[in-house]
Enzyme design. Structure first.
Site, PDB file in Angstrom:
ATOM      1  N   TYR A   1       0.852  -1.193   0.000  1.00  0.00           N
ATOM      2  CA  TYR A   1       0.000   0.000   0.000  1.00  0.00           C
ATOM      3  C   TYR A   1       0.883   1.237   0.000  1.00  0.00           C
ATOM      4  O   TYR A   1       2.098   1.165   0.236  1.00  0.00           O
ATOM      5  CB  TYR A   1      -0.963   0.005   1.196  1.00  0.00           C
ATOM      6  CG  TYR A   1      -0.342   0.314   2.543  1.00  0.00           C
ATOM      7  CD1 TYR A   1      -0.288   1.629   3.022  1.00  0.00           C
ATOM      8  CD2 TYR A   1       0.174  -0.689   3.355  1.00  0.00           C
ATOM      9  CE1 TYR A   1       0.263   1.921   4.257  1.00  0.00           C
ATOM     10  CE2 TYR A   1       0.728  -0.405   4.594  1.00  0.00           C
ATOM     11  CZ  TYR A   1       0.776   0.897   5.048  1.00  0.00           C
ATOM     12  OH  TYR A   1       1.330   1.188   6.279  1.00  0.00           O
ATOM     13  N   CYS A   2       0.263   2.387  -0.257  1.00  0.00           N
ATOM     14  CA  CYS A   2       0.981   3.659  -0.251  1.00  0.00           C
ATOM     15  C   CYS A   2      -0.026   4.731   0.115  1.00  0.00           C
ATOM     16  O   CYS A   2      -0.795   4.558   1.063  1.00  0.00           O
ATOM     17  CB  CYS A   2       1.658   3.913  -1.591  1.00  0.00           C
ATOM     18  SG  CYS A   2       0.543   3.826  -3.022  1.00  0.00           S
ATOM     19  N   GLY A   3      -0.050   5.838  -0.621  1.00  0.00           N
ATOM     20  CA  GLY A   3      -1.042   6.859  -0.366  1.00  0.00           C
ATOM     21  C   GLY A   3      -2.340   6.602  -1.108  1.00  0.00           C
ATOM     22  O   GLY A   3      -3.422   6.748  -0.550  1.00  0.00           O
TER      23      GLY A   3
END
Length: 288
Positions: free
Chosen positions: A245-247
Site C-alpha cells: 500500500y501507499c497513499g
C-alpha cells in the site's frame, strides 16, 4: 503470440522492437503535487501535454486519470473490468499484443502494468528507466498524437491482485493472513503529523519498503534482483500473501513489481491505501 522477456524490458529491447506490428507502447505519465500547507488535497495533472511534446515513436497515451480509473471511485480507484476492457481496447490491446508501458515517474507505468495483469493480461512489461533513460540515451522521439487500431481486449479479471478494505482490516485484527508493506518513505512511515492524509500514521503491523529505494539513482532502472532481495529480506522471511500500500495505490505497484521479480506469486495492492484507511476514524493507526 511471442511473450515479452520479463516484467521489465530494457531500452535496448524496445529500440530493437519499435516497429514490431504486435507491440503496443503506452505513455502513462501523470504529474502529482503534494498538498499545500493546511490542506490534504493533492493535485493531479495529466501528462498528455508532455506526450504531445515528445514521446517514444509509435506510443499511444494511456490516460490513468480519466480512462483507467473509476470516475466515481475516488482517488485513482481501479476501474471496473468492463470499463478497463473498453479503455484497453481503445488503446489497441488485443489478445496477440505485446504491451510496453513507460512514464516519467516509473510508478505510473507500474500502475498500468498491474491493472493489465489484474484484468488477466500478462504480456505486458514496464520500460526499465522509462522515458528519462530513453531520452538520456539520445533515442528518437516524436511529437503529436499517435494511436493504434482499436482491438477487442480479452482477459479474465483476477480480483485477488487487489486487496479490499475488509481484507486489510482482517489482517490487522488477526495479525496474520498477509504481510502488509508500506511503499512510502521512512519519513512518511514514521510520521507523527501529516498534511497528506486526514490522520498521520501507518497501518498497524506494516513493514516499510520505500519504493524509491528500489531504483538505481543513476538511471532510474530497477536494482538487480540480488539487491532487491536484500532490500525485501524482512518481507521475504514472512511466508504467505504480500499486500502493498501507499497513499493511493500508485507507488505500491512498484513494490508489487519488485516482489514479482523476486518470484512472489501471491501479491496484492491495497487500492484504497492510506487515503481510504486514514479517512475512517474507527480504523487504527501506528504513529511514530
Amino acid at each position: 503470440m511471442t511473450a515479452l522477456p520479463t516484467p521489465l524490458v530494457s531500452t535496448d529491447w524496445l529500440a530493437d522492437h519499435l516497429d514490431d506490428p504486435d507491440v503496443r507502447i503506452l505513455d502513462a505519465t501523470v504529474h502529482l503535487a503534494a498538498p499545500e500547507p493546511g490542506s490534504t488535497q493533492w493535485s493531479q495533472r495529466s501528462g498528455h501535454d508532455d506526450y504531445l511534446a515528445a514521446h517514444i515513436p509509435g506510443a499511444a497515451f494511456a490516460d490513468i486519470i480519466d480512462d483507467l480509473s473509476e470516475p466515481d471511485g475516488g482517488w485513482f480507484t481501479k476501474p471496473s473490468p468492463a470499463r478497463f476492457a473498453a479503455a484497453a481496447g481503445r488503446l489497441g490491446i488485443g489478445p496477440d499484443s505485446r504491451v510496453v508501458v513507460y512514464s516519467l515517474d516509473p510508478f505510473w507505468a507500474t500502475r498500468v502494468w498491474w491493472l493489465l495483469r489484474a484484468n488477466g493480461f500478462d504480456n505486458v512489461a514496464v520500460l526499465d528507466g522509462g522515458f528519462r533513460k530513453w531520452t538520456a540515451e539520445g533515442r528518437p522521439t516524436r511529437a503529436g498524437a499517435e494511436s493504434y487500431p482499436a482491438a477487442g481486449f480479452v482477459g479474465s479479471p483476477r480480483p485477488q491482485l487487489f486487496a479490499e478494505l475488509a481484507e486489510v482490516e482482517r489482517v490487522v485484527e488477526s495479525g496474520s493472513g498477509a504481510c502488509l508493506i508500506n511503499s512510502l518513505s521512512p519519513q512518511d512511515h514514521h510520521a507523527t503529523q501529516t498534511n497528506s492524509y486526514p490522520r498521520p500514521g501507518r497501518i498497524p503491523g506494516s513493514v516499510n519498503v520505500f519504493v524509491g529505494a528500489l531504483l538505481d539513482p543513476a538511471d532510474g532502472t530497477f536494482r538487480p534482483v540480488d539487491e532487491l532481495r536484500e532490500i525485501f529480506a524482512d518481507v521475504l522471511a514472512r511466508p504467505g500473501r504480500k499486500v502493498t500500500y501507499c497513499g493511493g495505490g500508485i507507488a505500491a505497484t512498484g513494490d508489487a513489481l519488485a516482489l514479482t521479480l523476486l518470484g512472489e506469486a501471491d501479491v496484492a495492492v491495497y487500492d484504497g491505501s492510506l487515503r481510504e484507511w486514514t479517512s475512517d476514524p474507527r480504523l487504527p493507526l501506528e504513529v511514530g
